[in-house]
Design a protein around this motif. Structure first.
Motif, PDB file in Angstrom:
ATOM      1  N   ASP A  25       0.827  -1.206   0.000  1.00  0.00           N
ATOM      2  CA  ASP A  25       0.000   0.000   0.000  1.00  0.00           C
ATOM      3  C   ASP A  25       0.860   1.253   0.000  1.00  0.00           C
ATOM      4  O   ASP A  25       0.381   2.341  -0.334  1.00  0.00           O
ATOM      5  CB  ASP A  25      -0.923   0.016   1.214  1.00  0.00           C
ATOM      6  N   ASN A  75       0.247   8.945  -2.805  1.00  0.00           N
ATOM      7  CA  ASN A  75      -0.236   7.678  -3.360  1.00  0.00           C
ATOM      8  C   ASN A  75       0.964   6.815  -3.728  1.00  0.00           C
ATOM      9  O   ASN A  75       1.550   6.965  -4.800  1.00  0.00           O
ATOM     10  CB  ASN A  75      -1.111   7.962  -4.587  1.00  0.00           C
ATOM     11  N   GLN A 109       1.109   3.236  -3.544  1.00  0.00           N
ATOM     12  CA  GLN A 109       0.836   1.818  -3.722  1.00  0.00           C
ATOM     13  C   GLN A 109       1.633   1.259  -4.887  1.00  0.00           C
ATOM     14  O   GLN A 109       2.012   1.983  -5.819  1.00  0.00           O
ATOM     15  CB  GLN A 109      -0.653   1.600  -3.960  1.00  0.00           C
ATOM     16  N   GLY A 148       1.488   3.744  -7.869  1.00  0.00           N
ATOM     17  CA  GLY A 148       0.745   4.945  -7.536  1.00  0.00           C
ATOM     18  C   GLY A 148       1.473   6.186  -8.013  1.00  0.00           C
ATOM     19  O   GLY A 148       2.707   6.210  -8.137  1.00  0.00           O
ATOM     20  N   ASP A 188      -3.724  12.749  -6.354  1.00  0.00           N
ATOM     21  CA  ASP A 188      -4.586  11.854  -7.131  1.00  0.00           C
ATOM     22  C   ASP A 188      -4.569  10.503  -6.418  1.00  0.00           C
ATOM     23  O   ASP A 188      -3.723   9.652  -6.699  1.00  0.00           O
ATOM     24  CB  ASP A 188      -4.041  11.742  -8.564  1.00  0.00           C
ATOM     25  N   PRO A 189      -5.477  10.275  -5.465  1.00  0.00           N
ATOM     26  CA  PRO A 189      -5.402   9.075  -4.625  1.00  0.00           C
ATOM     27  C   PRO A 189      -5.644   7.777  -5.370  1.00  0.00           C
ATOM     28  O   PRO A 189      -5.294   6.710  -4.863  1.00  0.00           O
ATOM     29  CB  PRO A 189      -6.486   9.316  -3.569  1.00  0.00           C
ATOM     30  N   ASN A 190      -6.224   7.836  -6.558  1.00  0.00           N
ATOM     31  CA  ASN A 190      -6.561   6.604  -7.281  1.00  0.00           C
ATOM     32  C   ASN A 190      -5.719   6.378  -8.535  1.00  0.00           C
ATOM     33  O   ASN A 190      -5.814   5.316  -9.157  1.00  0.00           O
ATOM     34  CB  ASN A 190      -8.042   6.623  -7.681  1.00  0.00           C
ATOM     35  N   TYR A 249      -5.311   9.314 -15.314  1.00  0.00           N
ATOM     36  CA  TYR A 249      -4.800  10.207 -14.286  1.00  0.00           C
ATOM     37  C   TYR A 249      -5.718  11.411 -14.109  1.00  0.00           C
ATOM     38  O   TYR A 249      -6.148  12.032 -15.080  1.00  0.00           O
ATOM     39  CB  TYR A 249      -3.410  10.718 -14.668  1.00  0.00           C
TER      40      TYR A 249
END
Length: 695
Positions: free
Chosen positions: A213, A243, A245, A272, A282-284, A326
């Protein structure tokens, strides 16, 4: 912190002095070891294996034994132990920035990375790729590092340093090994490898994978924070976690028979985006990459009388893209112009094919001559992009749109370049205890022309335990495709007329082994960079930088069970245009390591890394980046419960709040409210437990 540095440095130098004082107790057996016992070898300095103390370069070797003792699990962690090299990071995907001797740039194209002697450069930005995601070390036998220019042998991008990662062969593994590791940030890794005989073929195989993570350090101010100040909005996700991960998959094979060796490797990475592609959280966002390489090698000693011959043919393919797309700026950005966020998904694919041949000729007395030639094709053959904004960053009428192939909207078009080169090198024993290495290489690029780079190195065995080297070399860095051909992006527009960056470097190095148990090295350097490619709009050759400094390193076998290793680096680099410090890289760095085998099957190792005096980029008026000291601890238990090996590791033992600086990109300045990105948080205290078994 300055007091800490003085005390530590004094203690380290005192340790070296004590060891030197013990020279009076040297025995005849130790004298023989000094003359014939140097087992530290390197191959990338001249293209053939030779003792590192006599190699015509300033070099470091990290062995598999060092990797195990330090408890490092990724290439970047291992490289931080090299004097004169600091591993910083970019805010995008936390990509590593290998800062040799004060040369620090956001995309880091000035460093050439090789795997088994083959470049793994991505032509888009000239680095290892935008979705790097690290390199595991279980299958690595040694890492060779040259500080300084290497273009006379390796051509483009061997500018500030060369890193060669050498993977394990069948003889290195000799059986079956497998292991697993778990720890903080929900990190899990597993691997297996085999080395042995398949009929008449020596075969080695590796398979590994993992996920994490990642650490969730807080990023206080992102690019959207400044735009919120302009538009009186509250769209920014900062302060918020980075981010980090990551998922990884690695597979490789090494097959050899007599003079032939076939290597192939495949890697997948899901990474990430760090603090975001455009500096907004941009957490995702995830970057995806696949890398495939295949090379066939031929190496034959005594191929003909006085001739040793080698050749290689290779193929390297890289694919990078974002999935999901993104989010460059969050929902509500730019006064609500992008209610779903400003979204982009640039992707590209490139393939590299190469063939080369080289030969050593030993028919002349006191000379060892190497000649070689090669040809390479760098082909960025596919560009694809989906986005919801145009070249002026205004919303597209149709929303998220596939703009691949649209010259008015896509960020770059496919391009190809052909590279041919030839080189010659002479290792000449000009007198007793004196050796002169002289080399020159000519590279010709189909897009910007030719460049010639020489080097000279004089090595003097001043005494049986003292070696002195004087070196001069030139190198170049080829413009990347993004710098040459980027379009439809006001932040970064390419210029097809760019010339390569160049550097000239002078070095003076001393190696002294006062007793068999103590080895010391000291080197001084100075360099000048010209035609530095700066990220103006468009890119332009407008930079000039000078630097100087020294690096000291020492290894002491204090007892039969204790080894102490350390190095200290000092550098100062100046931007010639502004007269200001070049910034970002540490002026001072101290690395210390102690390995103690306190029982027959137990070993404890600790290492400390002190990073100090990092100035901002010219024009950034903030205070210099805070210093930090990180301490790691590793406990190892060998051969228990049926030949298992156990390691327990703690990184950042004292849970220090350490930060790396963020480059401030051109184009991120908002009129009247300049964007100031926060410094990047490093992981806090973390724990890992590893088990490995050998059959």
């Amino acid at each position: 912190m300055k007091t800490f540095n003085r005390q530590t440095l004094c203690a380290f130098l005192a340790l070296a002095w004590i060891g030197a004082a013990a020279a009076a107790q040297t025995t005849e057996e130790e004298d023989l070891a000094l003359a014939y016992g140097d087992k530290s070898m390197i191959s990338i300095a001249t293209g053939s294996l030779q003792p590192i103390t006599r190699a015509p370069a300033v070099a470091t070797v990290i062995t598999a034994r060092d990797i195990t003792a330090m408890g490092v699990t990724d290439l970047d962690q291992a490289l931080e132990s090299v004097p004169g090299l600091h591993v910083s990071m970019s805010n995008v995907a936390m990509q590593p920035i290998y800062e040799f001797r004060g040369i620090a740039t956001k995309n880091n194209p000035e460093v050439l990375m090789l795997v088994n002697g083959i470049p793994i450069t991505s032509v888009l930005w000239g680095n290892r790729g935008e979705v790097w995601g690290g390199m595991p070390l279980e299958n690595v036998e040694r890492i060779e590092v040259i500080r300084g220019p290497g273009s006379a042998l390796y051509g483009a991008d061997a500018f500030s340093g060369v890193i060669n990662v050498i993977t394990k062969t069948a003889a290195d593994i000799n059986g079956t090994e497998y292991g697993l590791r778990a720890g903080s940030f929900n990190s899990r890794d597993a691997w297996a490898q085999y080395g042995g005989k398949l009929g008449a073929v020596d075969a080695a195989f590796y398979l590994g994978g993992g996920k994490t993570d990642g650490q969730k350090g807080t990023f206080e101010n992102d690019a959207q924070s400044a735009w919120d100040g302009i538009f009186a909005t509250n769209a920014s996700l900062a302060p918020g976690p980075v981010n980090n991960q990551r998922k990884s998959f690695d597979a490789s094979a090494d097959l050899s028979h007599e003079a032939w060796r076939l290597r192939t490797a495949y890697q997948e990475r899901e990474v990430g985006v760090g603090t975001g592609v455009a500096g907004s959280l941009d957490p995702n966002g995830l970057g995806h990459a696949s890398r495939l390489n295949l090379d066939m090698n031929y190496e034959k000693a005594n191929w003909a009388r006085n001739w040793d011959v080698s050749g290689v043919a290779g193929y390297y393919d890289i694919k990078e893209y974002g999935d999901p797309a993104y989010t460059l700026f969050p929902p509500g950005a730019f006064g609500g112009a992008f209610p779903n966020g400003m979204i982009g998904n640039p992707g590209h694919s490139e393939r590299h094919t190469n063939a080369s041949v080289s030969a050593f000729y030993t028919g002349f007395e006191q000379h060892r001559i190497r000649i070689g030639t090669g040809y390479r094709v760098e082909d960025m053959y596919d560009i694809h992009e989906t986005k919801n904004y145009d070249a002026a960053f205004a919303p597209l009428p149709g929303g998220l749109t596939d703009v691949s192939g649209n010259p008015a909207l896509v960020y770059i078009a496919p391009h190809k370049r052909n590279v041919s080169y030839a080189f010659a090198q002479d290792e000449w024993n000009i007198a007793k205890d004196w050796a002169l290495t002289a080399g020159i290489r000519q590279d010709h690029y189909s897009d910007f022309g030719g460049t010639t780079n020489p080097r000279l190195a004089l090595v003097w065995d001043a005494a049986y335990n003292v070696v002195v080297k004087a070196m001069h070399g030139a190198a170049f860095r080829a413009p990347s495709f993004a710098e040459l051909y980027a379009i439809n992006n006001p932040v970064a527009v390419g210029s097809p007329t760019l010339k390569p960056e160049t550097i000239t470097t002078d070095e003076l190095a001393f190696s002294w082994q006062p007793v068999a148990k103590l080895q010391t090295n000291l080197n001084f350097f100075r360099y000048r960079m010209r035609n530095i490619i700066l990220p103006a709009t468009p890119y332009q050759n407008a930079g000039d930088q000078v630097g100087r400094g020294f690096e000291f390193e020492s290894t002491l076998d204090a007892t039969s069970n204790v080894r102490l290793t350390g190095n200290f680096s000092l550098q100062h680099s100046r931007d010639q245009t502004t007269g200001l410090d070049a910034g970002m890289a540490p002026h001072r760095r101290l690395f210390a390591r102690a390995d103690w085998r306190f029982a027959s099957l137990w070993q404890v190792s600790t290492k400390a890394n002190y990073v100090a005096d990092r100035m901002r980029e010219p024009g950034d008026t903030r205070a210099k980046i805070p210093d930090y000291t990180l301490v790691d601890l590793t406990l190892r238990r060998e051969s228990f419960a049926g030949n298992w090996d156990m390691r327990a590791m703690v990184t950042n033992l004292f849970d220090r709040d350490a930060r790396e600086p963020t480059f401030q990109s051109v184009g991120t300045t908002v009129p009247g409210n300049p964007i100031t990105l926060s410094d990047l948080p490093l992981p806090g205290r973390a724990f890992y437990l590893q088990f490995e078994h050998k059959l």
